[in-house]
Motif scaffolding. Structure first.
Motif, PDB file in Angstrom:
ATOM      1  N   GLN A  89       0.763  -1.413   0.140  1.00 17.46           N
ATOM      2  CA  GLN A  89       0.002   0.044  -0.198  1.00 17.46           C
ATOM      3  C   GLN A  89       0.819   1.193   0.029  1.00 17.46           C
ATOM      4  O   GLN A  89       1.870   1.300   0.696  1.00 17.46           O
ATOM      5  CB  GLN A  89      -0.888  -0.168   1.330  1.00 17.46           C
ATOM      6  N   SER A 100       0.877   5.478   0.548  1.00 16.72           N
ATOM      7  CA  SER A 100      -0.076   6.499   1.203  1.00 16.72           C
ATOM      8  C   SER A 100      -0.586   7.402   0.089  1.00 16.72           C
ATOM      9  O   SER A 100       0.032   7.725  -1.090  1.00 16.72           O
ATOM     10  CB  SER A 100       0.825   7.408   2.105  1.00 16.72           C
ATOM     11  N   GLU A 101      -1.715   7.725   0.388  1.00 15.97           N
ATOM     12  CA  GLU A 101      -2.464   8.531  -0.687  1.00 15.97           C
ATOM     13  C   GLU A 101      -1.905   9.884  -1.187  1.00 15.97           C
ATOM     14  O   GLU A 101      -2.003  10.456  -2.039  1.00 15.97           O
ATOM     15  CB  GLU A 101      -3.969   8.966  -0.231  1.00 15.97           C
ATOM     16  N   GLN A 102      -0.767  10.483  -0.227  1.00 14.79           N
ATOM     17  CA  GLN A 102       0.100  11.300  -0.563  1.00 14.79           C
ATOM     18  C   GLN A 102       0.624  11.432  -1.864  1.00 14.79           C
ATOM     19  O   GLN A 102       1.333  12.340  -2.319  1.00 14.79           O
ATOM     20  CB  GLN A 102       0.749  12.070   0.823  1.00 14.79           C
ATOM     21  N   LEU A 120      -0.158   9.511  -4.556  1.00 16.31           N
ATOM     22  CA  LEU A 120      -1.035   8.912  -5.543  1.00 16.31           C
ATOM     23  C   LEU A 120      -0.484   9.529  -6.933  1.00 16.31           C
ATOM     24  O   LEU A 120      -0.419   8.820  -8.058  1.00 16.31           O
ATOM     25  CB  LEU A 120      -2.304   9.518  -5.193  1.00 16.31           C
ATOM     26  N   VAL A 134      -8.536   4.695  -3.243  1.00 16.34           N
ATOM     27  CA  VAL A 134      -7.762   4.770  -1.900  1.00 16.34           C
ATOM     28  C   VAL A 134      -8.614   3.976  -0.887  1.00 16.34           C
ATOM     29  O   VAL A 134     -10.144   4.139  -0.550  1.00 16.34           O
ATOM     30  CB  VAL A 134      -7.648   6.039  -1.391  1.00 16.34           C
ATOM     31  N   ASP A 135      -8.163   3.150   0.022  1.00 14.99           N
ATOM     32  CA  ASP A 135      -8.777   2.500   1.143  1.00 14.99           C
ATOM     33  C   ASP A 135      -9.154   3.685   2.030  1.00 14.99           C
ATOM     34  O   ASP A 135      -8.332   4.438   2.554  1.00 14.99           O
ATOM     35  CB  ASP A 135      -7.880   1.541   1.999  1.00 14.99           C
ATOM     36  N   GLU A 136     -10.438   3.647   2.669  1.00 17.59           N
ATOM     37  CA  GLU A 136     -11.004   4.458   3.555  1.00 17.59           C
ATOM     38  C   GLU A 136     -10.358   4.206   4.711  1.00 17.59           C
ATOM     39  O   GLU A 136     -10.254   5.385   5.843  1.00 17.59           O
ATOM     40  CB  GLU A 136     -12.741   4.266   3.598  1.00 17.59           C
ATOM     41  N   ARG A 153      -6.164   4.994   4.421  1.00 14.02           N
ATOM     42  CA  ARG A 153      -5.933   6.043   3.432  1.00 14.02           C
ATOM     43  C   ARG A 153      -4.819   5.718   2.441  1.00 14.02           C
ATOM     44  O   ARG A 153      -3.758   6.333   2.380  1.00 14.02           O
ATOM     45  CB  ARG A 153      -5.579   7.054   4.151  1.00 14.02           C
ATOM     46  N   GLY A 154      -4.580   4.330   2.247  1.00 12.60           N
ATOM     47  CA  GLY A 154      -3.747   3.934   1.055  1.00 12.60           C
ATOM     48  C   GLY A 154      -4.071   3.372  -0.024  1.00 12.60           C
ATOM     49  O   GLY A 154      -5.376   3.194   0.103  1.00 12.60           O
ATOM     50  N   MET A 155      -3.331   3.401  -0.971  1.00 14.39           N
ATOM     51  CA  MET A 155      -3.762   2.948  -2.409  1.00 14.39           C
ATOM     52  C   MET A 155      -3.006   1.398  -2.582  1.00 14.39           C
ATOM     53  O   MET A 155      -1.677   1.604  -2.449  1.00 14.39           O
ATOM     54  CB  MET A 155      -3.412   3.972  -3.466  1.00 14.39           C
TER      55      MET A 155
END
Length: 239
Positions: free
Chosen positions: A183, A185-187, A189, A221-223, A226-228
């Protein structure tokens, strides 16, 4: 000026690229097991056989029935052709006033009867052909074939065991390439793209660098985390 490479560090789990549980189509008693734990298998290879005696006996019976019905069809066809010829002859005689209406009706009835018998014989042949196809399928179902090339991760049954249909028999994995599941992190993305190069380090191979490529990226993104989710393909060739 010079380009500065940005790195995103992640930790993940290494897994086989494909992992498949192989099962059987029909119930029966295991007669032969051709592979075991750790063995390499090829796609299309027979890895297990069930006892075939009943399936083969059924196939032979259905093929014998088909031959009987085909002979009956040939006899019915010959009689129908005779009736057809006779009908044409009497139709001409009736038109000329030589044959009576009673004789003409009798010949027509005989033709109709033979035509019905022929159609019934044809239906019996088609039904027998269907039964033979089913019997052949049952014979082929006694052989379990590996759907992929890979290695046996688990063997779940034993020789002589009687099993139901859809029983899990083997777990087969394809270990080349390998798959790193992780995974990000969404940052990050916007920084992760399919086809990007990845450097992979594995604890068991300290100091060794493996090359990988980003193969798949989750579209969402996983709620909770907060990861992808990403999947990285790593070559595992033994050459």
């Amino acid at each position: 000026t010079r380009d500065v490479q940005r790195k995103v560090e992640i930790a993940g789990t290494l897994a086989a690229w494909h992992e498949i549980t192989v099962s059987n189509e029909s119930a029966g008693t295991i007669d032969k097991i051709s592979v075991d734990l750790g063995d390499a298998v090829k796609s299309g290879q027979v890895i297990l056989k069930l006892d075939q005696k009943d399936a083969i006996s059924n196939l032979e019976a259905q093929e014998a029935g088909l031959k009987t019905n085909e002979r009956a069809y040939e006899r019915a066809k010959a009689l129908w052709l005779d009736a057809q010829t006779n009908l044409k002859r009497y139709t001409s005689l009736f038109a000329e006033g030589v044959a009576s209406k009673k004789d003409m009706d009798a010949v027509q009835t005989q033709y109709d009867v033979q035509e019905a018998i022929l159609k019934q014989a044809e239906a019996s042949v088609n039904q027998s052909k269907a039964f033979v196809s089913i019997a052949k399928k049952r014979v082929s179902d006694t052989e379990v074939i590996s759907p992929i090339s890979g290695e046996v991760k688990k063997r779940l049954v034993s020789l002589g065991e009687t099993i139901k249909d859809k029983t899990p028999l083997f777990v087969i994995v394809k270990n080349d390439p390998l798959k790193l599941k992780a995974q990000v992190s969404e940052q990050f993305l916007k920084d992760i793209k399919i086809g990007q190069s990845v450097m992979v380090y594995i604890d068991a191979f300290s100091g060794t660098e493996f090359n990988g490529v980003v193969a798949r990226v989750s579209p969402a993104v996983d709620e909770k985390t907060r990861g992808m989710d990403v999947e990285i393909k790593i070559s595992n060739s033994k050459k």
